[in-house]
Design an enzyme around this catalytic site. Structure first.
Site, PDB file in Angstrom:
ATOM      1  N   GLY A  46      -3.620   9.753   1.468  1.00  0.00           N
ATOM      2  CA  GLY A  46      -4.404   8.634   0.922  1.00  0.00           C
ATOM      3  C   GLY A  46      -3.591   7.753   0.001  1.00  0.00           C
ATOM      4  O   GLY A  46      -2.445   8.041  -0.335  1.00  0.00           O
ATOM      5  N   LYS A  53       0.371  -1.886  -5.834  1.00  0.00           N
ATOM      6  CA  LYS A  53       1.036  -0.583  -5.728  1.00  0.00           C
ATOM      7  C   LYS A  53       1.606  -0.240  -7.093  1.00  0.00           C
ATOM      8  O   LYS A  53       2.397  -1.010  -7.645  1.00  0.00           O
ATOM      9  CB  LYS A  53       2.146  -0.658  -4.673  1.00  0.00           C
ATOM     10  CG  LYS A  53       2.839   0.676  -4.422  1.00  0.00           C
ATOM     11  CD  LYS A  53       3.678   0.618  -3.166  1.00  0.00           C
ATOM     12  CE  LYS A  53       4.509   1.882  -2.981  1.00  0.00           C
ATOM     13  NZ  LYS A  53       5.342   1.810  -1.773  1.00  0.00           N
ATOM     14  N   GLY A 104       0.341   7.981  -9.950  1.00  0.00           N
ATOM     15  CA  GLY A 104      -0.234   6.711  -9.492  1.00  0.00           C
ATOM     16  C   GLY A 104       0.577   5.495  -9.903  1.00  0.00           C
ATOM     17  O   GLY A 104       0.136   4.354  -9.732  1.00  0.00           O
ATOM     18  N   ARG A 147       1.039  -6.220  -2.626  1.00  0.00           N
ATOM     19  CA  ARG A 147       1.391  -6.349  -1.213  1.00  0.00           C
ATOM     20  C   ARG A 147       0.250  -7.059  -0.487  1.00  0.00           C
ATOM     21  O   ARG A 147      -0.903  -7.008  -0.911  1.00  0.00           O
ATOM     22  CB  ARG A 147       1.578  -4.966  -0.573  1.00  0.00           C
ATOM     23  CG  ARG A 147       2.509  -4.064  -1.324  1.00  0.00           C
ATOM     24  CD  ARG A 147       2.960  -2.896  -0.467  1.00  0.00           C
ATOM     25  NE  ARG A 147       1.939  -1.874  -0.218  1.00  0.00           N
ATOM     26  CZ  ARG A 147       2.231  -0.680   0.281  1.00  0.00           C
ATOM     27  NH1 ARG A 147       3.479  -0.371   0.612  1.00  0.00           N
ATOM     28  NH2 ARG A 147       1.281   0.222   0.480  1.00  0.00           N
ATOM     29  N   ASP A 159       1.835   8.682   8.040  1.00  0.00           N
ATOM     30  CA  ASP A 159       1.051   7.925   7.056  1.00  0.00           C
ATOM     31  C   ASP A 159       1.744   6.616   6.691  1.00  0.00           C
ATOM     32  O   ASP A 159       1.163   5.774   6.016  1.00  0.00           O
ATOM     33  CB  ASP A 159       0.803   8.757   5.788  1.00  0.00           C
ATOM     34  CG  ASP A 159       2.093   9.335   5.213  1.00  0.00           C
ATOM     35  OD1 ASP A 159       2.774  10.075   5.927  1.00  0.00           O
ATOM     36  OD2 ASP A 159       2.423   9.024   4.056  1.00  0.00           O
TER      37      ASP A 159
HETATM   38  P1  AMP Z   1       5.230   8.049   0.523  1.00  0.00           P
HETATM   39  O1  AMP Z   1       6.170   9.117   0.967  1.00  0.00           O
HETATM   40  O2  AMP Z   1       5.762   7.157  -0.552  1.00  0.00           O
HETATM   41  O3  AMP Z   1       4.692   7.283   1.666  1.00  0.00           O
HETATM   42  O4  AMP Z   1       4.015   8.776  -0.173  1.00  0.00           O
HETATM   43  C1  AMP Z   1       3.267   9.799   0.421  1.00  0.00           C
HETATM   44  C2  AMP Z   1       1.979   9.962  -0.304  1.00  0.00           C
HETATM   45  O5  AMP Z   1       2.220  10.243  -1.682  1.00  0.00           O
HETATM   46  C3  AMP Z   1       1.063   8.764  -0.270  1.00  0.00           C
HETATM   47  O6  AMP Z   1      -0.227   9.233  -0.163  1.00  0.00           O
HETATM   48  C4  AMP Z   1       1.313   8.118  -1.606  1.00  0.00           C
HETATM   49  O7  AMP Z   1       0.215   7.368  -2.037  1.00  0.00           O
HETATM   50  C5  AMP Z   1       1.539   9.321  -2.501  1.00  0.00           C
HETATM   51  N1  AMP Z   1       2.357   9.003  -3.665  1.00  0.00           N
HETATM   52  C6  AMP Z   1       3.685   8.714  -3.710  1.00  0.00           C
HETATM   53  N2  AMP Z   1       4.077   8.479  -4.970  1.00  0.00           N
HETATM   54  C7  AMP Z   1       2.991   8.610  -5.759  1.00  0.00           C
HETATM   55  C8  AMP Z   1       2.745   8.480  -7.155  1.00  0.00           C
HETATM   56  N3  AMP Z   1       3.690   8.189  -8.026  1.00  0.00           N
HETATM   57  N4  AMP Z   1       1.481   8.700  -7.583  1.00  0.00           N
HETATM   58  C9  AMP Z   1       0.501   9.008  -6.737  1.00  0.00           C
HETATM   59  N5  AMP Z   1       0.659   9.156  -5.426  1.00  0.00           N
HETATM   60  C10 AMP Z   1       1.893   8.952  -4.933  1.00  0.00           C
HETATM   61 MG    MG Z   2       3.464   5.949   2.111  1.00  0.00          MG
END
Ligand code: AMP
Ligand code: MG
Length: 531
Positions: free
Chosen positions: A110, A133, A146, A203, A278
Site C-alpha cells: 500500500g 510522496k 511515511g 507526483r 507493486d
Molecule cells: P518501494 O520499494 O519504495 O516501492 O516501497 C515498498 C513499500 O514500502 C511501499 O508500500 C511503500 O509505500 C513502502 N515504503 C517505502 N518507504 C517507506 C517509508 N519511509 N515509510 C512508509 N512506507 C514506506
Molecule cells: Mg513502490
C-alpha cells in the site's frame, strides 16, 4: 494557522474525486497501521510540517493542471504540496495494494508514504491525480515513518521529468519541497543512521494503479471487489475498450504498454532497480523512482540497487524478462475476473514476440536503419553489443556519436580508435585484436548503411539516441549542493533534461562520460532502497 492568501489559479482547480467516490473505502478513519481487507483505499490526511519551503517545480507539469509559474511560486502552492493545506474539494487517501518483492509475495504493502490529494480535471478535460510522496504515515506505513529525504526526492523529481522529455511513459513530478524537519536514515543499512533533510514531492499521473492493486484483492479472495476495480480501471483508464472480450483486450493492452516502456528503457540505458509488482503501473508508466540508475559503460549485468547486487534480478538485461514475470503475476490476479486463464496465457506468449520485435526495431533505429532488416541486422546488433561490453564503453556517448559516422570514409584503426575514445573509460588499453574486430564491424555497418537513404539519417539517429541523460553522478552532485542549501543545480539539470536530443552548446560537459571519482561513490554507482 496562517491565513490562506488566495491564489486564483489554485482556487480555480477543478476537483473530481472519482476514485474515492466509486470504489470501496476502508471504513476506519483513524490513522494507524493495519491490514485493510476488501477495500481499495483508506482516507488519510497529510501530516503538517513546521517549515515548508519550495525547492523546485516543473513548469511543464504545472501547465498540465493549468498552473502558471506565479501560482507555483506562491506560498499557498508550497503549503498545499508539502501537505500543510488541504484545499476544499480534495479528498486525500492512500491506496491499498500488495506485491511481489524480489520474486516473493509480500502481502499488503500500500501507499506507505504516498497520499493522493485529489483528481484534477484540467481545462482540456484531462484528469490528473495529484499525489504527495513523503507527507507522513498512512495505514500502510507498516514499520516505516511515511517520510522521504531530500536526496531521493531530488532523484525522483528530476528523473520523472527527464523521462518525460525523453518521450518515455512516466508519472510526472510537479514539485519538490522541504519540510524543515530532519528524517533519520541508515543509508547503507550498516548501523550508521544519519539525519537528513525531509522532503516531499508531488507526483502526477492519470492513475497510480499498480499490478499489486489487483494482486491484493485476488490474494484476499475478494473476487467481487476485484471485478469492481477491474471494471472501474477499464472504464476510467482504458475507456476505448468496450467490446465483449474487454478483459482480455485490457490485459493485452497492459502487456503492450509494459513492453513498450521496457523497450524505451533499453533504448536509453535506464535501469529501474526495483521492478517489484507493486511498482508496475497498469498504464505502462515508469513508476516509483527509487534506486534507479543509468548505464554508463554498457554492462548488461549492471544494477544500481545495492539490495539487488547479489542476485541482480533487476539488472539492465533482465528487465524484459522481469516485466514478463510481473505480467504473469498480474494475469494470475485477474484470472477470477475472466473465469479462465487461456486468453491471458496467449497474451503473455504474444508479449514475448511483441517485445522481441519491438526491441529489434528499436535497436535498428539506434543504428540509423530506417527499417529493421531481419536478414542482416540481428548479427550487426549482436556483434556490436558484444564489442561494447568487452571494453568499458559509454552506452549513451557511443550511440550519440554514431550519427556522425561516415560510411564513405575509409578510415584506419587509429582513426576508428579516435572516434571511439570519448566513449571509452580506459582508452589507452585497446588490444589489437579488439580494434581489428571493431574495425571489421564498422566495415559491415558501413555497407549496411549504404543501403539507407543518407538524407536525414543523422537527425533520425539523434532523435532516438539522447545526448543528455540524467547521469547518476550529475544527480548526486545536485543532491550534495542542495544538502548544503544550494538548489541551483536542480534547476540547471531540470533545464538540461528538457532537450535531451538537442546539442546544447555550453552544456557539453554534462554529456561526457562519468568522471573517475564517481566510479565507486555511493549515490553515483550504488544506491540503496533507503530513501
Ligand atoms: P518501494 O520499494 O519504495 O516501492 O516501497 C515498498 C513499500 O514500502 C511501499 O508500500 C511503500 O509505500 C513502502 N515504503 C517505502 N518507504 C517507506 C517509508 N519511509 N515509510 C512508509 N512506507 C514506506
Ligand atoms: Mg513502490
Amino acid at each position: 494557522m496562517t491565513p490562506n492568501p488566495t491564489v486564483p489559479a489554485l482556487d480555480a482547480l477543478k476537483f473530481d474525486n472519482r476514485f474515492t467516490r466509486e470504489l470501496p473505502a476502508d471504513p476506519e478513519l483513524n490513522n494507524f497501521r493495519r491490514q485493510v481487507p476488501n477495500a481499495c483505499y483508506s482516507r488519510v490526511l497529510p501530516t503538517a510540517v513546521t517549515a515548508p519551503e519550495l525547492v523546485a517545480f516543473s513548469r511543464e507539469a504545472a501547465r498540465l493542471i493549468d498552473l502558471d509559474e506565479s501560482a507555483c511560486r506562491s506560498e499557498t502552492f508550497t503549503r498545499v504540496f508539502t501537505g500543510n493545506l488541504v484545499l476544499p474539494g480534495m479528498d486525500p487517501f492512500a491506496m491499498c495494494y500488495g506485491g511481489h518483492q524480489f520474486g516473493t509475495w509480500a502481502g499488503q504493502l500500500g501507499d506507505g508514504r504516498a497520499i493522493n490529494l485529489a483528481e484534477v480535471i484540467n481545462s482540456s478535460g484531462h484528469r490528473w491525480m495529484l499525489q504527495l510522496k513523503g507527507a507522513g504515515p498512512t495505514p500502510y506505513s507498516r514499520t516505516a515513518d511515511g517520510l522521504a529525504v531530500l536526496r531521493s526526492s531530488i532523484r525522483e523529481f528530476l528523473c520523472s521529468e527527464a523521462m518525460f522529455h525523453l518521450g518515455i511513459p512516466t508519472t510526472r513530478a510537479l514539485s519538490l519541497t522541504l519540510t524543515g524537519e530532519p528524517v533519520e536514515r541508515d543509508m547503507f543499512y550498516d548501523g550508521n543512521p544519519k539525519e537528513e533533510p525531509g522532503a516531499v514531492i508531488c507526483r502526477m499521473s492519470p492513475s497510480f494503479t499498480r499490478f499489486g492493486s489487483f494482486q491484493i484483492l485476488a490474494a484476499q479472495g475478494d473476487t467481487e471487489t476485484l471485478r469492481q476495480f477491474t471494471d472501474y480501471t477499464i472504464k476510467t483508464d482504458f475507456p476505448h475498450l468496450k467490446t465483449k472480450d474487454k478483459y482480455e483486450a485490457w490485459f493485452r493492452e497492459i502487456c503492450d504498454r509494459t513492453m513498450d516502456m521496457i523497450i524505451h528503457w533499453m533504448r536509453v540505458g535506464f535501469v529501474h532497480g526495483v521492478m517489484n509488482t507493486d511498482n508496475m503501473s497498469v498504464l505502462g508508466l515508469t513508476l516509483d523512482y527509487g534506486p534507479y540508475g543509468w548505464l554508463e559503460d554498457y554492462d548488461p549485468d549492471w544494477t544500481p540497487n545495492t539490495t539487488d547486487a547479489a542476485g541482480r534480478r533487476y539488472c539492465f538485461k533482465n528487465q524484459p524478462q522481469i516485466a514478463l514475470w510481473n505480467l504473469g503475476q498480474m494475469a494470475n490476479a485477474i484470472v477470477p475476473v475472466l473465469g479462465h486463464p487461456e486468453p491471458l496465457q496467449s497474451a503473455l506468449d504474444d508479449a514475448v514476440t511483441t517485445y522481441t520485435r519491438g526491441w529489434k526495431i528499436m535497436m535498428a533505429g539506434k543504428l540509423g536503419f530506417s527499417a529493421y532488416d531481419a536478414e542482416n541486422d540481428d548479427a550487426i546488433i549482436a556483434s556490436l553489443l558484444g564489442l561494447l561490453q568487452t571494453v568499458e564503453t559509454d552506452y549513451t556517448i557511443f550511440f550519440r556519436r554514431l550519427s556522425g559516422f561516415d560510411q564513405d570514409l575509409e578510415w584506419n584503426k587509429k582513426e576508428m580508435a579516435a572516434f571511439l575514445a570519448p566513449a571509452l573509460y580506459s582508452p589507452g588499453q585497446l588490444e589489437e585484436n579488439y580494434l581489428e574486430q571493431f574495425h571489421r564491424w564498422f566495415r559491415i555497418y558501413g555497407l549496411r548503411l549504404k543501403k539507407e537513404d543518407q538524407k536525414g539519417r543523422r537527425k533520425r539517429m539523434n532523435r532516438v539516441n539522447p545526448g543528455y541523460v540524467l547521469r547518476n553522478y550529475l544527480a548526486q552532485m545536485a543532491i550534495e549542493k542542495a544538502e548544503k542549501g544550494d538548489h541551483s543545480m536542480i534547476w540547471e539539470l531540470l533545464d538540461l533534461v528538457r532537450r535531451p536530443y538537442d546539442d546544447q552548446p555550453g552544456k557539453e560537459t554534462f554529456a561526457e562520460k562519468r568522471p573517475e571519482w564517481a566510479r565507486h561513490k555511493p549515490g553515483c554507482s550504488m544506491l540503496s532502497c533507503s530513501s
